[in-house]
Design a protein around this motif. Structure first.
Motif, PDB file in Angstrom:
ATOM      1  N   SER A  54       0.841  -1.197   0.000  1.00 25.63           N
ATOM      2  CA  SER A  54       0.000   0.000   0.000  1.00 25.63           C
ATOM      3  C   SER A  54       0.879   1.251   0.000  1.00 25.63           C
ATOM      4  CB  SER A  54      -0.882   0.001   1.248  1.00 25.63           C
ATOM      5  OG  SER A  54      -0.050   0.174   2.378  1.00 25.63           O
ATOM      6  N   TRP A  55       0.295   2.380  -0.292  1.00 22.57           N
ATOM      7  CA  TRP A  55       1.012   3.661  -0.253  1.00 22.57           C
ATOM      8  C   TRP A  55       1.697   3.838   1.099  1.00 22.57           C
ATOM      9  CZ3 TRP A  55       2.527   7.549  -3.333  1.00 22.57           C
ATOM     10  CH2 TRP A  55       2.869   8.760  -2.719  1.00 22.57           C
ATOM     11  N   ARG A  56       0.946   3.592   2.158  1.00 19.46           N
ATOM     12  CA  ARG A  56       1.454   3.780   3.516  1.00 19.46           C
ATOM     13  C   ARG A  56       2.654   2.890   3.825  1.00 19.46           C
ATOM     14  NH1 ARG A  56      -0.949   5.327   8.788  1.00 19.46           N
ATOM     15  NH2 ARG A  56       0.035   3.688   9.952  1.00 19.46           N
ATOM     16  N   ALA A  57       2.639   1.696   3.233  1.00 20.12           N
ATOM     17  CA  ALA A  57       3.704   0.731   3.544  1.00 20.12           C
ATOM     18  C   ALA A  57       4.868   0.806   2.560  1.00 20.12           C
ATOM     19  CB  ALA A  57       3.131  -0.684   3.540  1.00 20.12           C
ATOM     20  N   SER A  58       4.821   1.735   1.615  1.00 21.88           N
ATOM     21  CA  SER A  58       5.836   1.725   0.557  1.00 21.88           C
ATOM     22  C   SER A  58       6.938   2.757   0.721  1.00 21.88           C
ATOM     23  CB  SER A  58       5.160   1.917  -0.815  1.00 21.88           C
ATOM     24  OG  SER A  58       4.316   0.821  -1.077  1.00 21.88           O
TER      25      SER A  58
END
Ligand SMILES: Cc1cc2nc3c(=O)[nH]c(=O)nc-3n(C[C@H](O)[C@H](O)[C@H](O)COP(=O)(O)OP(=O)(O)OC[C@H]3O[C@@H](n4cnc5c(N)ncnc54)[C@H](O)[C@@H]3O)c2cc1C
Length: 227
Positions: A54-58
């Protein structure tokens, strides 16, 4: 002969090596970082791939999130796509490196052995560095797994997904994709877009998906290839 000395050596300049080095620098330890920044992402991931995280995890971890994907968007002055395309992530990784870890030695580590006061790190040009601590961030490249039946096939007709950053070579060819995870599904789609006739996919879903995807009992095409 020992060429230099470092408190910490980081092996690898992919996302994790860069993140570790950024945090070490913030903590006041200037590590020696070895590796070609983001080269696995550039050479072993397919063009056209979208990040699965996800965006948050990238974002690559940095002190105070100073070099997050959101900060990179601010630097660019434009919004990136979600999920993030591989090409944007590679460019982000290089930007991160320039900002957070400006000094990276683009050399490969050949060997690490015990030394009098820690470790001796030998580089590919034969020089050595003495280090008290080592951070290994050498990634997945050496973990590509080829099931036994494929050992019998000539190298020209069998490849691993990590061998390809470009599927153009499959144009007009009949391709059997083996696997049931993200790489298999994505490679089948990318090979098909490149003009391949993708025959079928043998599903061996990862443990996490096993209850959701029923494997097809399709060992037979593998055995046919091997014959
Ligand atoms: C197809 C695919 C898709 C993926 N998608 C995602 C995703 O969307 N999101 C996500 O978070 N993760 C994803 N991953 C996992 C991804 O590989 C890791 O999250 C991430 O790249 C790990 O970073 P790393 O720094 O540990 O390894 P890498 O990115 O592999 O970097 C390791 C670095 O170490 C260097 N190195 C290795 N040996 C030496 C040596 N002896 N001397 C010097 N340098 C060396 C290599 O050259 C390389 O640059 C994906 C993986 C694959 C295969």
């Amino acid at each position: 002969m020992s060429a230099s000395r470092a408190h910490v050596v980081v092996v690898g300049a992919g996302p994790y090596g860069l993140a570790a080095a950024a945090h070490l620098r913030e903590a006041g330890t200037d590590p020696l970082v070895f590796g070609e920044p983001m080269d696995y992402w550039e050479r072993n991931m397919p063009a056209g791939m979208l990040l699965r995280s996800s965006w948050r995890a990238s974002s690559i971890s940095s002190p105070g999130d100073r070099f997050s994907l959101a900060q990179y968007e601010r630097h660019l002055g434009r919004r990136l796509d979600r999920p993030v395309p591989r090409e944007d992530f590679v460019a982000y990784g290089h930007w991160f490196q320039r900002q957070a870890v400006p000094e990276v030695r683009r050399q490969r580590v050949k060997e690490i052995r015990a030394g009098d006061d820690g470790f001796v790190v030998e580089l590919d040009d034969g020089t050595t560095v003495d280090a008290r601590r080592i951070v290994i961030a050498s990634g997945l490249a050496t973990f590509a797994w080829r099931p036994a039946p494929f050992d019998r096939l000539p190298a020209g007709v069998v490849s691993h997904t990590s061998d390809h950053s470009d599927f153009a070579g499959f144009d007009g060819r009949r391709v059997l994709v083996v696997g049931g995870g993200q790489s298999a599904v994505e490679s089948a789609a990318l090979a098909s877009e490149a003009g391949a006739d993708v025959l079928r996919r043998i599903e061996r879903p990862p443990e996490a998906h096993r209850r959701r995807v029923q494997p097809s009992a399709a060992r037979e095409p593998v055995d046919r290839c091997a014959a």
